[in-house]
Design a protein around this motif. Sequence first.
Motif, PDB file in Angstrom:
ATOM      1  N   ALA A 265       0.832  -1.183  -0.111  1.00 36.40           N
ATOM      2  CA  ALA A 265      -0.082  -0.113   0.072  1.00 36.40           C
ATOM      3  C   ALA A 265       0.881   1.363   0.094  1.00 36.40           C
ATOM      4  O   ALA A 265       0.406   2.261  -0.725  1.00 36.40           O
ATOM      5  CB  ALA A 265      -0.871   0.024   1.255  1.00 36.40           C
ATOM      6  N   LEU A 266       1.803   1.100   0.703  1.00 34.66           N
ATOM      7  CA  LEU A 266       2.875   2.419   0.801  1.00 34.66           C
ATOM      8  C   LEU A 266       3.300   2.598  -0.326  1.00 34.66           C
ATOM      9  O   LEU A 266       3.758   3.874  -0.862  1.00 34.66           O
ATOM     10  CB  LEU A 266       3.930   2.279   1.790  1.00 34.66           C
ATOM     11  CG  LEU A 266       3.221   2.289   3.282  1.00 34.66           C
ATOM     12  CD1 LEU A 266       4.015   2.110   4.584  1.00 34.66           C
ATOM     13  CD2 LEU A 266       2.485   4.004   3.400  1.00 34.66           C
ATOM     14  N   VAL A 267       4.146   1.576  -1.271  1.00 35.37           N
ATOM     15  CA  VAL A 267       4.549   1.608  -2.440  1.00 35.37           C
ATOM     16  C   VAL A 267       3.672   2.237  -3.803  1.00 35.37           C
ATOM     17  O   VAL A 267       4.087   2.781  -4.181  1.00 35.37           O
ATOM     18  CB  VAL A 267       5.334   0.194  -2.903  1.00 35.37           C
ATOM     19  CG1 VAL A 267       5.853   0.336  -4.253  1.00 35.37           C
ATOM     20  CG2 VAL A 267       6.453  -0.099  -1.984  1.00 35.37           C
ATOM     21  N   ALA A 268       2.342   1.519  -3.450  1.00 38.98           N
ATOM     22  CA  ALA A 268       1.457   2.124  -4.404  1.00 38.98           C
ATOM     23  C   ALA A 268       1.012   3.700  -4.006  1.00 38.98           C
ATOM     24  O   ALA A 268       0.806   4.252  -4.935  1.00 38.98           O
ATOM     25  CB  ALA A 268       0.253   1.331  -4.102  1.00 38.98           C
TER      26      ALA A 268
ATOM     27  N   ALA B 255       1.573   9.053  -6.293  1.00 38.90           N
ATOM     28  CA  ALA B 255       2.231  10.373  -6.274  1.00 38.90           C
ATOM     29  C   ALA B 255       3.167  10.591  -7.286  1.00 38.90           C
ATOM     30  O   ALA B 255       3.160  11.880  -7.968  1.00 38.90           O
ATOM     31  CB  ALA B 255       2.717  10.623  -4.853  1.00 38.90           C
ATOM     32  N   HIS B 256       3.838   9.475  -7.617  1.00 35.59           N
ATOM     33  CA  HIS B 256       4.674   9.753  -8.765  1.00 35.59           C
ATOM     34  C   HIS B 256       4.336  10.195 -10.131  1.00 35.59           C
ATOM     35  O   HIS B 256       4.666  10.716 -11.077  1.00 35.59           O
ATOM     36  CB  HIS B 256       5.961   8.650  -8.834  1.00 35.59           C
ATOM     37  CG  HIS B 256       7.029   8.737  -9.890  1.00 35.59           C
ATOM     38  ND1 HIS B 256       8.169   9.686  -9.433  1.00 35.59           N
ATOM     39  CD2 HIS B 256       7.139   8.326 -11.030  1.00 35.59           C
ATOM     40  CE1 HIS B 256       8.735   9.603 -10.791  1.00 35.59           C
ATOM     41  NE2 HIS B 256       8.426   8.747 -11.525  1.00 35.59           N
TER      42      HIS B 256
ATOM     43  N   ARG C  18       5.496  15.096  -5.012  1.00 38.27           N
ATOM     44  CA  ARG C  18       6.676  14.818  -4.191  1.00 38.27           C
ATOM     45  C   ARG C  18       6.379  14.446  -2.688  1.00 38.27           C
ATOM     46  O   ARG C  18       6.929  13.636  -2.086  1.00 38.27           O
ATOM     47  CB  ARG C  18       7.785  15.598  -4.401  1.00 38.27           C
ATOM     48  CG  ARG C  18       9.335  14.848  -4.044  1.00 38.27           C
ATOM     49  CD  ARG C  18      10.257  15.908  -3.633  1.00 38.27           C
ATOM     50  NE  ARG C  18      11.119  15.461  -3.025  1.00 38.27           N
ATOM     51  CZ  ARG C  18      11.335  15.144  -1.561  1.00 38.27           C
ATOM     52  NH1 ARG C  18      10.504  15.320  -0.747  1.00 38.27           N
ATOM     53  NH2 ARG C  18      12.508  14.675  -1.185  1.00 38.27           N
ATOM     54  N   SER C  19       5.909  15.340  -1.922  1.00 42.45           N
ATOM     55  CA  SER C  19       5.547  15.246  -0.497  1.00 42.45           C
ATOM     56  C   SER C  19       4.911  14.132  -0.158  1.00 42.45           C
ATOM     57  O   SER C  19       5.010  13.417   0.898  1.00 42.45           O
ATOM     58  CB  SER C  19       5.125  16.449  -0.017  1.00 42.45           C
ATOM     59  OG  SER C  19       3.676  16.807  -0.313  1.00 42.45           O
ATOM     60  N   ILE C  20       3.780  13.839  -1.220  1.00 42.81           N
ATOM     61  CA  ILE C  20       2.984  12.426  -0.733  1.00 42.81           C
ATOM     62  C   ILE C  20       3.828  11.171  -0.871  1.00 42.81           C
ATOM     63  O   ILE C  20       3.734  10.451  -0.026  1.00 42.81           O
ATOM     64  CB  ILE C  20       1.759  12.274  -1.766  1.00 42.81           C
ATOM     65  CG1 ILE C  20       0.907  13.656  -1.564  1.00 42.81           C
ATOM     66  CG2 ILE C  20       0.984  11.114  -1.711  1.00 42.81           C
ATOM     67  CD1 ILE C  20      -0.064  13.959  -2.532  1.00 42.81           C
ATOM     68  N   ALA C  21       4.853  11.103  -1.680  1.00 44.64           N
ATOM     69  CA  ALA C  21       5.810  10.064  -1.945  1.00 44.64           C
ATOM     70  C   ALA C  21       6.541  10.107  -0.714  1.00 44.64           C
ATOM     71  O   ALA C  21       6.866   8.940  -0.094  1.00 44.64           O
ATOM     72  CB  ALA C  21       6.640  10.070  -3.132  1.00 44.64           C
ATOM     73  N   ALA C  22       7.061  11.340  -0.369  1.00 45.54           N
ATOM     74  CA  ALA C  22       7.765  11.386   0.983  1.00 45.54           C
ATOM     75  C   ALA C  22       7.092  11.002   2.135  1.00 45.54           C
ATOM     76  O   ALA C  22       7.753  10.304   3.148  1.00 45.54           O
ATOM     77  CB  ALA C  22       8.224  12.876   0.939  1.00 45.54           C
ATOM     78  N   ILE C  23       5.806  11.109   2.371  1.00 49.30           N
ATOM     79  CA  ILE C  23       5.078  10.761   3.252  1.00 49.30           C
ATOM     80  C   ILE C  23       5.109   8.952   3.500  1.00 49.30           C
ATOM     81  O   ILE C  23       5.171   8.490   4.610  1.00 49.30           O
ATOM     82  CB  ILE C  23       3.439  11.239   3.252  1.00 49.30           C
ATOM     83  CG1 ILE C  23       3.640  12.626   3.380  1.00 49.30           C
ATOM     84  CG2 ILE C  23       2.663  10.492   4.297  1.00 49.30           C
ATOM     85  CD1 ILE C  23       2.126  13.211   3.405  1.00 49.30           C
TER      86      ILE C  23
ATOM     87  N   ILE D 272      12.713   5.445  -2.512  1.00 50.37           N
ATOM     88  CA  ILE D 272      13.705   6.250  -2.581  1.00 50.37           C
ATOM     89  C   ILE D 272      14.151   6.525  -4.013  1.00 50.37           C
ATOM     90  O   ILE D 272      14.185   7.671  -4.366  1.00 50.37           O
ATOM     91  CB  ILE D 272      14.839   5.777  -1.891  1.00 50.37           C
ATOM     92  CG1 ILE D 272      14.410   5.799  -0.361  1.00 50.37           C
ATOM     93  CG2 ILE D 272      16.185   6.366  -2.149  1.00 50.37           C
ATOM     94  CD1 ILE D 272      15.432   5.051   0.448  1.00 50.37           C
ATOM     95  N   ASP D 273      14.041   5.550  -4.708  1.00 49.21           N
ATOM     96  CA  ASP D 273      14.303   5.826  -6.305  1.00 49.21           C
ATOM     97  C   ASP D 273      13.332   6.608  -6.897  1.00 49.21           C
ATOM     98  O   ASP D 273      13.737   7.333  -7.725  1.00 49.21           O
ATOM     99  CB  ASP D 273      14.181   4.239  -7.222  1.00 49.21           C
ATOM    100  CG  ASP D 273      15.470   3.657  -6.822  1.00 49.21           C
ATOM    101  OD1 ASP D 273      16.401   4.017  -6.065  1.00 49.21           O
ATOM    102  OD2 ASP D 273      15.234   2.202  -7.040  1.00 49.21           O
ATOM    103  N   LEU D 274      11.942   6.455  -6.797  1.00 52.32           N
ATOM    104  CA  LEU D 274      11.073   7.546  -7.177  1.00 52.32           C
ATOM    105  C   LEU D 274      11.209   8.779  -6.750  1.00 52.32           C
ATOM    106  O   LEU D 274      11.257   9.946  -7.683  1.00 52.32           O
ATOM    107  CB  LEU D 274       9.660   7.118  -6.873  1.00 52.32           C
ATOM    108  CG  LEU D 274       8.972   5.707  -7.399  1.00 52.32           C
ATOM    109  CD1 LEU D 274       7.670   5.265  -6.771  1.00 52.32           C
ATOM    110  CD2 LEU D 274       8.976   5.762  -9.006  1.00 52.32           C
ATOM    111  N   ILE D 275      11.326   9.021  -5.151  1.00 49.07           N
ATOM    112  CA  ILE D 275      11.732  10.173  -4.969  1.00 49.07           C
ATOM    113  C   ILE D 275      13.111  11.222  -5.469  1.00 49.07           C
ATOM    114  O   ILE D 275      13.310  12.158  -5.666  1.00 49.07           O
ATOM    115  CB  ILE D 275      11.888  10.312  -3.418  1.00 49.07           C
ATOM    116  CG1 ILE D 275      10.354  10.025  -2.834  1.00 49.07           C
ATOM    117  CG2 ILE D 275      12.255  11.449  -2.791  1.00 49.07           C
ATOM    118  CD1 ILE D 275      10.272   9.888  -1.351  1.00 49.07           C
ATOM    119  N   SER D 276      14.211  10.048  -5.624  1.00 55.08           N
ATOM    120  CA  SER D 276      15.406  10.838  -6.241  1.00 55.08           C
ATOM    121  C   SER D 276      15.048  11.315  -7.631  1.00 55.08           C
ATOM    122  O   SER D 276      15.675  12.290  -7.916  1.00 55.08           O
ATOM    123  CB  SER D 276      16.489   9.637  -6.242  1.00 55.08           C
ATOM    124  OG  SER D 276      16.674   8.981  -4.747  1.00 55.08           O
ATOM    125  N   GLU D 277      14.273  10.492  -8.270  1.00 52.99           N
ATOM    126  CA  GLU D 277      13.980  11.029  -9.765  1.00 52.99           C
ATOM    127  C   GLU D 277      13.389  12.369  -9.588  1.00 52.99           C
ATOM    128  O   GLU D 277      13.715  13.324 -10.517  1.00 52.99           O
ATOM    129  CB  GLU D 277      13.271   9.661 -10.662  1.00 52.99           C
ATOM    130  CG  GLU D 277      12.985  10.268 -11.851  1.00 52.99           C
ATOM    131  CD  GLU D 277      11.941   9.322 -12.511  1.00 52.99           C
ATOM    132  OE1 GLU D 277      11.234   9.499 -13.292  1.00 52.99           O
ATOM    133  OE2 GLU D 277      12.109   7.971 -12.145  1.00 52.99           O
TER     134      GLU D 277
END
Length: 172
Positions: free
Chosen positions: A69-72, A77-78, A119-124, A154-159
Amino acid sequence: MTDRKFIRPALLALALSGCAGTGTDGYPSLAIRDVERVEGNFEPAPSQQLDVPPVEVDLSGGLDARLAALVAQAREAHATFAAAQPGAEKLVGAAAGADIGSDSWAAAQVALADLDSARSIAAIALGELDIIHAAASIQAEDASAIDVARGQVIDLISEEDSVLERLRSRVR
């Protein structure tokens, strides 16, 4: 006339003779005092056991379901970020070289803020994964599945971070 060569050594000898003494005329002794003697035992102080409370983590439905669920959430968000990126690229391109405070600059800033929100939704999601990872580490549990999920987010957020950095460098 008095010879100066004689007066200097005589005054020096007279001044230094005042420093010489028998040790009983008020000068402190250099012997070890009672306070300076080493006494007592040299046993280490007993260490206290740290009482680490368990970290409360909501894993209703199981760990694998929560990780999925968290990865989804991070992927959604991405996807939102990726959908907003072309419009932001266009607005940033129009604002490149524009004066700060101009309409094109303001529009670019709003577009960058929209990207930041996605991005912040992915960071949450990453923050929650970090909490789950910390709980597993404290309780000495296997965290390999958590590490995989964290790595994906982390890969998604780094991108997203690299895109934001590139766009921000064009609008200063």
